[in-house]
Design an enzyme around this catalytic site. Structure first.
Site, PDB file in Angstrom:
ATOM      1  N   HIS A 182       0.817  -1.265   0.113  1.00  0.00           N
ATOM      2  CA  HIS A 182      -0.155  -0.016   0.075  1.00  0.00           C
ATOM      3  C   HIS A 182       0.956   1.339   0.069  1.00  0.00           C
ATOM      4  O   HIS A 182       1.988   1.239   0.509  1.00  0.00           O
ATOM      5  CB  HIS A 182      -0.912  -0.120   1.221  1.00  0.00           C
ATOM      6  CG  HIS A 182      -2.048   0.801   1.085  1.00  0.00           C
ATOM      7  ND1 HIS A 182      -1.919   2.355   1.438  1.00  0.00           N
ATOM      8  CD2 HIS A 182      -3.561   0.623   0.847  1.00  0.00           C
ATOM      9  CE1 HIS A 182      -3.062   2.941   1.322  1.00  0.00           C
ATOM     10  NE2 HIS A 182      -4.025   2.105   0.838  1.00  0.00           N
ATOM     11  N   ASP A 208      -8.022  -5.322   0.226  1.00  0.00           N
ATOM     12  CA  ASP A 208      -8.582  -6.277  -0.761  1.00  0.00           C
ATOM     13  C   ASP A 208      -8.227  -7.682  -0.868  1.00  0.00           C
ATOM     14  O   ASP A 208      -8.890  -8.485  -1.427  1.00  0.00           O
ATOM     15  CB  ASP A 208      -7.929  -5.490  -2.106  1.00  0.00           C
ATOM     16  CG  ASP A 208      -8.484  -4.051  -2.450  1.00  0.00           C
ATOM     17  OD1 ASP A 208      -9.569  -3.851  -2.205  1.00  0.00           O
ATOM     18  OD2 ASP A 208      -7.692  -3.241  -2.830  1.00  0.00           O
TER      19      ASP A 208
HETATM   20  N1  ACO Z   1       4.139  -7.609  -5.013  1.00  0.00           N
HETATM   21  C1  ACO Z   1       5.314  -7.583  -5.085  1.00  0.00           C
HETATM   22  N2  ACO Z   1       6.153  -6.832  -5.069  1.00  0.00           N
HETATM   23  C2  ACO Z   1       5.678  -5.553  -4.688  1.00  0.00           C
HETATM   24  C3  ACO Z   1       4.132  -5.318  -4.258  1.00  0.00           C
HETATM   25  C4  ACO Z   1       3.401  -6.556  -4.504  1.00  0.00           C
HETATM   26  N3  ACO Z   1       2.065  -6.544  -4.403  1.00  0.00           N
HETATM   27  N4  ACO Z   1       3.775  -3.974  -4.175  1.00  0.00           N
HETATM   28  C5  ACO Z   1       5.063  -3.316  -4.063  1.00  0.00           C
HETATM   29  N5  ACO Z   1       5.939  -4.073  -4.425  1.00  0.00           N
HETATM   30  C6  ACO Z   1       7.246  -3.844  -4.702  1.00  0.00           C
HETATM   31  C7  ACO Z   1       7.713  -3.048  -5.872  1.00  0.00           C
HETATM   32  O1  ACO Z   1       8.058  -3.932  -6.767  1.00  0.00           O
HETATM   33  C8  ACO Z   1       8.970  -1.963  -5.436  1.00  0.00           C
HETATM   34  O2  ACO Z   1      10.073  -2.889  -5.477  1.00  0.00           O
HETATM   35  P1  ACO Z   1      11.427  -1.854  -5.886  1.00  0.00           P
HETATM   36  O3  ACO Z   1      11.693  -1.039  -4.879  1.00  0.00           O
HETATM   37  O4  ACO Z   1      12.549  -3.100  -5.771  1.00  0.00           O
HETATM   38  O5  ACO Z   1      11.305  -1.424  -7.390  1.00  0.00           O
HETATM   39  C9  ACO Z   1       8.536  -1.739  -4.104  1.00  0.00           C
HETATM   40  O6  ACO Z   1       7.752  -2.953  -3.664  1.00  0.00           O
HETATM   41  C10 ACO Z   1       7.759  -0.545  -3.658  1.00  0.00           C
HETATM   42  O7  ACO Z   1       6.679  -0.577  -4.821  1.00  0.00           O
HETATM   43  P2  ACO Z   1       5.929   0.554  -5.359  1.00  0.00           P
HETATM   44  O8  ACO Z   1       4.858   0.256  -6.733  1.00  0.00           O
HETATM   45  O9  ACO Z   1       7.007   1.755  -5.631  1.00  0.00           O
HETATM   46  O10 ACO Z   1       5.103   1.158  -4.090  1.00  0.00           O
HETATM   47  P3  ACO Z   1       3.727   2.026  -4.482  1.00  0.00           P
HETATM   48  O11 ACO Z   1       3.612   2.926  -3.104  1.00  0.00           O
HETATM   49  O12 ACO Z   1       3.883   2.803  -5.572  1.00  0.00           O
HETATM   50  O13 ACO Z   1       2.586   1.245  -4.741  1.00  0.00           O
HETATM   51  C11 ACO Z   1       0.746  -0.405  -4.778  1.00  0.00           C
HETATM   52  C12 ACO Z   1       1.488   0.776  -3.991  1.00  0.00           C
HETATM   53  C13 ACO Z   1       0.236   0.303  -5.965  1.00  0.00           C
HETATM   54  C14 ACO Z   1      -0.593  -0.614  -3.820  1.00  0.00           C
HETATM   55  C15 ACO Z   1       1.477  -1.829  -4.814  1.00  0.00           C
HETATM   56  O14 ACO Z   1       1.829  -1.881  -3.660  1.00  0.00           O
HETATM   57  C16 ACO Z   1       0.879  -2.723  -5.521  1.00  0.00           C
HETATM   58  O15 ACO Z   1       0.885  -2.559  -6.681  1.00  0.00           O
HETATM   59  N6  ACO Z   1      -0.078  -3.746  -4.918  1.00  0.00           N
HETATM   60  C17 ACO Z   1      -0.945  -4.901  -5.643  1.00  0.00           C
HETATM   61  C18 ACO Z   1      -1.975  -4.108  -6.120  1.00  0.00           C
HETATM   62  C19 ACO Z   1      -2.770  -3.770  -4.665  1.00  0.00           C
HETATM   63  O16 ACO Z   1      -3.301  -4.605  -3.869  1.00  0.00           O
HETATM   64  N7  ACO Z   1      -3.479  -2.696  -4.566  1.00  0.00           N
HETATM   65  C20 ACO Z   1      -4.624  -2.098  -3.759  1.00  0.00           C
HETATM   66  C21 ACO Z   1      -3.885  -0.925  -3.058  1.00  0.00           C
HETATM   67  S1  ACO Z   1      -5.292  -0.762  -1.771  1.00  0.00           S
HETATM   68  C22 ACO Z   1      -6.570   0.102  -2.424  1.00  0.00           C
HETATM   69  O17 ACO Z   1      -6.411   0.640  -3.276  1.00  0.00           O
HETATM   70  C23 ACO Z   1      -8.067  -0.015  -1.575  1.00  0.00           C
END
Ligand code: ACO
Length: 432
Positions: free
Chosen positions: A308, A366
């Site tokens: 998140h 979620d």
């Molecule tokens: N699985 C594996 N790796 C992940 C995940 C995941 N679910 N989420 C983040 N990471 C990793 C990224 O690859 C990144 O790695 P790096 O630093 O080596 O490049 C690091 O963790 C940071 O991730 P970002 O995408 O930069 O973090 P951000 O804050 O932008 O993204 C997000 C948050 C979009 C929710 C992300 O965690 C994600 O895509 N999760 C899966 C989708 C999801 O569950 N969304 C629901 C959000 S809650 C809501 O809307 C109610």
């Protein structure tokens, strides 16, 4: 930038600029850079707004490190345990818990507005039968702007109030109609003798040829799911609503813009994606394979329902949702849902994996909501629709707060331009 107690100094090309540091009641303070371009002729750069407060707000507070979520100061756990969704709507819109008279007045006003203009039901037949219900939601909620001219003068507080209440009341009716259209069943009209969640379940699952009585345990779980999704401060869809509304646009159209943003899989679409992923994993023995894929930099796959932008600790909503999932499955006598086994095991594996620990990736709301909604009888395509229904009150509360803020301006971000510099137009005969 050297931060002092109440001012920060910004130094550039030998000049020093004083910037005000503003403190909220809780949470990080902000450096006010609104005069920076005027004084220093420089913009700040923050793609994805990871360190930028776009507004001042009194509605919702999140502490992502501690896993805290407050609506107007009330902890989400207490509202979900003791409150109802309509009470939560009142809190978000007006700032405090209602007394008995206020609660009754609000509930009856919402009930009074549940029906749609009959002409609106014809809108649905313009959509393909296989249209995603979120596409239908964007279209039909946007169309409300064409139907309610008596509540579209955003400068009139009375009209803002009517528009707000209409949206909270009509969204369940629209969402249920989108569902009925999707599955080819006749629309079911709202019943004003039922509470908000029971009425919604009735509009979704009743058919004209049979008696339907909403199960109170399931209705309570539905109501709790609505509470958990009601607001989440300046997330992507809320910021979309604020940005759309900042131009003075019609409030129903602004909410339609929020619904469009929510649909994306990185935002509200994640509950649908999480359930699809659990189904794809299928059995606990396949978990290591998917966890490895999630960790592989060359594989775009992510564990849906994990991570998140704000919560770097357990999402407090995920804990309540996990409990709701057990209640619903227990009530329905589903004691061994294989997806729940996969979810439990995946959560255990991920929480103990170095990659997820280091990146502070915890289950978000979620992760368990898909299992719960599926058990309630909803197809995956409806999951984000339910999220939109519940989030509508948050969008409206934030939209109203913005309109009522005397310092409100049209939202207009700046950019770092990296395209071509000015060049001459060439006639086509001279182009290579
Ligand atoms: N699985 C594996 N790796 C992940 C995940 C995941 N679910 N989420 C983040 N990471 C990793 C990224 O690859 C990144 O790695 P790096 O630093 O080596 O490049 C690091 O963790 C940071 O991730 P970002 O995408 O930069 O973090 P951000 O804050 O932008 O993204 C997000 C948050 C979009 C929710 C992300 O965690 C994600 O895509 N999760 C899966 C989708 C999801 O569950 N969304 C629901 C959000 S809650 C809501 O809307 C109610």
């Amino acid at each position: 930038m050297d931060v002092k107690v109440d001012t920060a100094q910004f130094k550039l090309d030998g000049a020093t600029y004083e910037l005000n540091v503003r403190h909220g009641t809780i949470g990080p303070s902000v450096v006010d850079i609104s005069g920076l371009y005027r004084d220093a002729k420089i913009f700040t750069y923050d793609p994805g707004y990871t360190a930028t407060a776009s507004c001042e707000s009194k509605i919702t507070y999140i502490d992502g490190d501690e896993g805290v979520l407050l609506y107007r100061g009330y902890p989400i756990e207490q509202l979900a345990e003791h409150g109802s969704f309509l009470e939560t709507c009142y809190v978000l819109l007006y700032g405090d818990l209602p007394n008995n008279a206020q609660r009754k007045e609000f509930e009856s006003a919402i009930t009074y507005h549940t029906m749609l203009h009959e002409q609106m039901s014809r809108f649905f037949s313009g959509f393909r039968r296989d249209a995603h219900p979120m596409a239908v939601m964007v279209g039909v909620v946007g169309a409300l702007s064409a139907f309610y001219h008596d509540s579209t003068d955003i400068n009139d507080p009375q009209q803002r109030e009517i528009a707000s209440r209409r949206m909270i009341a009509k969204l369940p009716t629209i969402a249920a109609m989108a569902y009925k259209y999707h599955i080819g069943q006749p629309f079911v009209y709202p019943r004003n003798d039922l509470d908000y969640a029971s009425n919604f379940l009735h509009m979704c699952f009743a058919v004209p040829c049979e008696e339907y009585k909403a199960n109170p345990v399931l209705a309570r779980a539905m109501d709790r799911i609505f509470i958990l999704h009601a607001d989440h401060e300046q997330n992507a869809s809320t910021s979309t609503v604020r940005l759309a509304g900042s131009s003075g646009a019609n409030p129903f159209a602004c909410i339609a813009a929020g619904i469009a943003c929510l649909w994306g899989p990185a935002h509200g679409g994640a509950n649908e994606a999480a359930l699809t992923m659990l189904e794809e994993i299928g059995t606990p023995d396949r978990i290591p394979e998917f966890v490895e894929r999630a960790k592989d930099k060359n594989d775009p796959f992510r564990l849906m329902g994990f991570g998140h932008r704000v919560y770097k600790n357990y999402d407090p909503r995920a804990k309540i949702m996990q409990k709701a999932a057990h209640e619903v499955l227990g009530e329905l006598g589903i004691n061994d849902d294989p997806l729940l086994d996969v979810a439990r095991e995946l959560e255990k594996v991920a929480l103990n994996d170095e990659y997820f620990i280091e990146k502070r990736l915890y289950p978000n709301i979620d992760f368990y909501s898909g299992i719960t909604l599926r058990a309630l009888g909803f197809p995956t395509s409806m999951f984000t629709v339910l999220f939109a229904l519940a989030r509508t009150v948050g969008w409206i509360a934030q939209w109203k707060e913005m309109i009522e803020d005397p310092s409100q301006k049209i939202g207009r971000p700046r950019q770092l331009y990296t395209g071509p510099v000015a060049r001459e137009y060439l006639p086509s005969s001279k182009r290579i």
